[in-house]
Design a protein around this motif. Structure first.
Motif, PDB file in Angstrom:
ATOM      1  N   GLU A 160       0.829  -1.205   0.000  1.00  0.00           N
ATOM      2  CA  GLU A 160       0.000   0.000   0.000  1.00  0.00           C
ATOM      3  C   GLU A 160       0.868   1.262   0.000  1.00  0.00           C
ATOM      4  N   LEU A 161       1.942   1.228   0.780  1.00  0.00           N
ATOM      5  CA  LEU A 161       2.866   2.360   0.829  1.00  0.00           C
ATOM      6  C   LEU A 161       3.567   2.535  -0.520  1.00  0.00           C
ATOM      7  N   THR A 162       3.984   1.436  -1.117  1.00  0.00           N
ATOM      8  CA  THR A 162       4.617   1.480  -2.438  1.00  0.00           C
ATOM      9  C   THR A 162       3.687   2.137  -3.449  1.00  0.00           C
ATOM     10  N   LYS A 163       2.429   1.740  -3.422  1.00  0.00           N
ATOM     11  CA  LYS A 163       1.446   2.309  -4.349  1.00  0.00           C
ATOM     12  C   LYS A 163       1.212   3.788  -4.068  1.00  0.00           C
ATOM     13  N   ALA A 164       1.076   4.144  -2.794  1.00  0.00           N
ATOM     14  CA  ALA A 164       0.813   5.537  -2.419  1.00  0.00           C
ATOM     15  C   ALA A 164       1.965   6.464  -2.818  1.00  0.00           C
ATOM     16  N   LEU A 165       3.195   5.972  -2.698  1.00  0.00           N
ATOM     17  CA  LEU A 165       4.364   6.787  -3.047  1.00  0.00           C
ATOM     18  C   LEU A 165       4.714   6.670  -4.527  1.00  0.00           C
ATOM     19  N   GLN A 166       3.977   5.814  -5.245  1.00  0.00           N
ATOM     20  CA  GLN A 166       4.178   5.600  -6.677  1.00  0.00           C
ATOM     21  C   GLN A 166       5.636   5.325  -6.991  1.00  0.00           C
ATOM     22  N   THR A 167       6.143   4.276  -6.412  1.00  0.00           N
ATOM     23  CA  THR A 167       7.551   3.946  -6.588  1.00  0.00           C
ATOM     24  C   THR A 167       7.692   2.452  -6.807  1.00  0.00           C
ATOM     25  N   ASP A 168       8.882   2.032  -7.135  1.00  0.00           N
ATOM     26  CA  ASP A 168       9.195   0.614  -7.193  1.00  0.00           C
ATOM     27  C   ASP A 168      10.317   0.362  -6.196  1.00  0.00           C
ATOM     28  N   THR A 169      10.806  -0.828  -6.162  1.00  0.00           N
ATOM     29  CA  THR A 169      11.854  -1.136  -5.187  1.00  0.00           C
ATOM     30  C   THR A 169      13.232  -1.173  -5.838  1.00  0.00           C
ATOM     31  N   ASP A 170      13.433  -0.388  -6.873  1.00  0.00           N
ATOM     32  CA  ASP A 170      14.743  -0.272  -7.511  1.00  0.00           C
ATOM     33  C   ASP A 170      15.616   0.630  -6.648  1.00  0.00           C
ATOM     34  N   VAL A 171      16.418   0.020  -5.773  1.00  0.00           N
ATOM     35  CA  VAL A 171      17.208   0.777  -4.804  1.00  0.00           C
ATOM     36  C   VAL A 171      18.415   1.471  -5.439  1.00  0.00           C
ATOM     37  N   SER A 172      18.658   1.250  -6.738  1.00  0.00           N
ATOM     38  CA  SER A 172      19.803   1.903  -7.370  1.00  0.00           C
ATOM     39  C   SER A 172      19.535   3.387  -7.629  1.00  0.00           C
ATOM     40  N   ASN A 173      18.266   3.785  -7.666  1.00  0.00           N
ATOM     41  CA  ASN A 173      17.941   5.176  -7.960  1.00  0.00           C
ATOM     42  C   ASN A 173      17.797   6.033  -6.713  1.00  0.00           C
ATOM     43  N   GLY A 174      17.233   5.508  -5.659  1.00  0.00           N
ATOM     44  CA  GLY A 174      17.007   6.291  -4.458  1.00  0.00           C
ATOM     45  C   GLY A 174      16.128   5.550  -3.476  1.00  0.00           C
ATOM     46  N   PHE A 175      15.681   6.271  -2.459  1.00  0.00           N
ATOM     47  CA  PHE A 175      14.894   5.629  -1.416  1.00  0.00           C
ATOM     48  C   PHE A 175      14.023   6.657  -0.711  1.00  0.00           C
ATOM     49  N   TRP A 176      12.978   6.175  -0.064  1.00  0.00           N
ATOM     50  CA  TRP A 176      12.089   7.003   0.734  1.00  0.00           C
ATOM     51  C   TRP A 176      12.485   6.906   2.193  1.00  0.00           C
ATOM     52  N   MET A 177      12.414   8.015   2.877  1.00  0.00           N
ATOM     53  CA  MET A 177      12.745   8.071   4.303  1.00  0.00           C
ATOM     54  C   MET A 177      11.622   8.831   5.003  1.00  0.00           C
ATOM     55  N   ILE A 178      11.222   8.347   6.159  1.00  0.00           N
ATOM     56  CA  ILE A 178      10.203   9.066   6.924  1.00  0.00           C
ATOM     57  C   ILE A 178      10.791  10.398   7.392  1.00  0.00           C
ATOM     58  N   GLU A 179       9.942  11.416   7.419  1.00  0.00           N
ATOM     59  CA  GLU A 179      10.387  12.776   7.720  1.00  0.00           C
ATOM     60  C   GLU A 179      11.176  12.873   9.031  1.00  0.00           C
ATOM     61  N   SER A 180      10.742  12.191  10.068  1.00  0.00           N
ATOM     62  CA  SER A 180      11.432  12.286  11.361  1.00  0.00           C
ATOM     63  C   SER A 180      12.866  11.758  11.273  1.00  0.00           C
ATOM     64  N   ASP A 181      13.092  10.702  10.499  1.00  0.00           N
ATOM     65  CA  ASP A 181      14.461  10.197  10.316  1.00  0.00           C
ATOM     66  C   ASP A 181      15.288  11.156   9.473  1.00  0.00           C
ATOM     67  N   PHE A 182      14.657  11.768   8.469  1.00  0.00           N
ATOM     68  CA  PHE A 182      15.379  12.743   7.652  1.00  0.00           C
ATOM     69  C   PHE A 182      15.949  13.856   8.529  1.00  0.00           C
ATOM     70  N   PHE A 183      15.117  14.418   9.406  1.00  0.00           N
ATOM     71  CA  PHE A 183      15.582  15.502  10.267  1.00  0.00           C
ATOM     72  C   PHE A 183      16.514  15.018  11.373  1.00  0.00           C
ATOM     73  N   LYS A 184      16.460  13.741  11.677  1.00  0.00           N
ATOM     74  CA  LYS A 184      17.370  13.170  12.673  1.00  0.00           C
ATOM     75  C   LYS A 184      18.788  13.023  12.103  1.00  0.00           C
ATOM     76  N   TYR A 185      18.898  12.631  10.832  1.00  0.00           N
ATOM     77  CA  TYR A 185      20.194  12.321  10.242  1.00  0.00           C
ATOM     78  C   TYR A 185      20.808  13.445   9.403  1.00  0.00           C
TER      79      TYR A 185
END
Length: 79
Positions: free
Chosen positions: A37-62
């Motif tokens: 469901e998350l994959t569909k909502a973010l309209q992405t695939d699991t091709d990790v060579s291009n990039g990745f999704w990160m939850i906002e709280s982790d983004f601001f943490k790192y």
């Protein structure tokens, strides 16, 4: 940035499309929190060579600083 289930997600591209280490935190592609469901909502695939999704709280943490620019009709975040 996209929203799903009341949570904000940030898409990060791998520098120069090279992958040496993949994101292993919450909502990484191998996480139990990463659902079809998350994959569909973010309209992405699991091709990790291009990039990745990160939850906002982790983004601001790192990441302390970032620069956002517009390139070729899409928003790009440079870290």
């Amino acid at each position: 940035m996209k929203q799903f289930d009341g949570k904000n997600f940030v898409y990060l591209k791998h520098p120069q499309c090279s992958v040496t280490k993949n994101w292993r935190g919450d909502y990484c592609y191998s996480s139990d929190k990463w659902t079809p469901e998350l994959t569909k909502a973010l309209q992405t695939d699991t091709d990790v060579s291009n990039g990745f999704w990160m939850i906002e709280s982790d983004f601001f943490k790192y990441f302390v600083y970032c620069t956002i620019c517009k390139k070729s009709g899409m928003n790009v975040i440079l870290l």
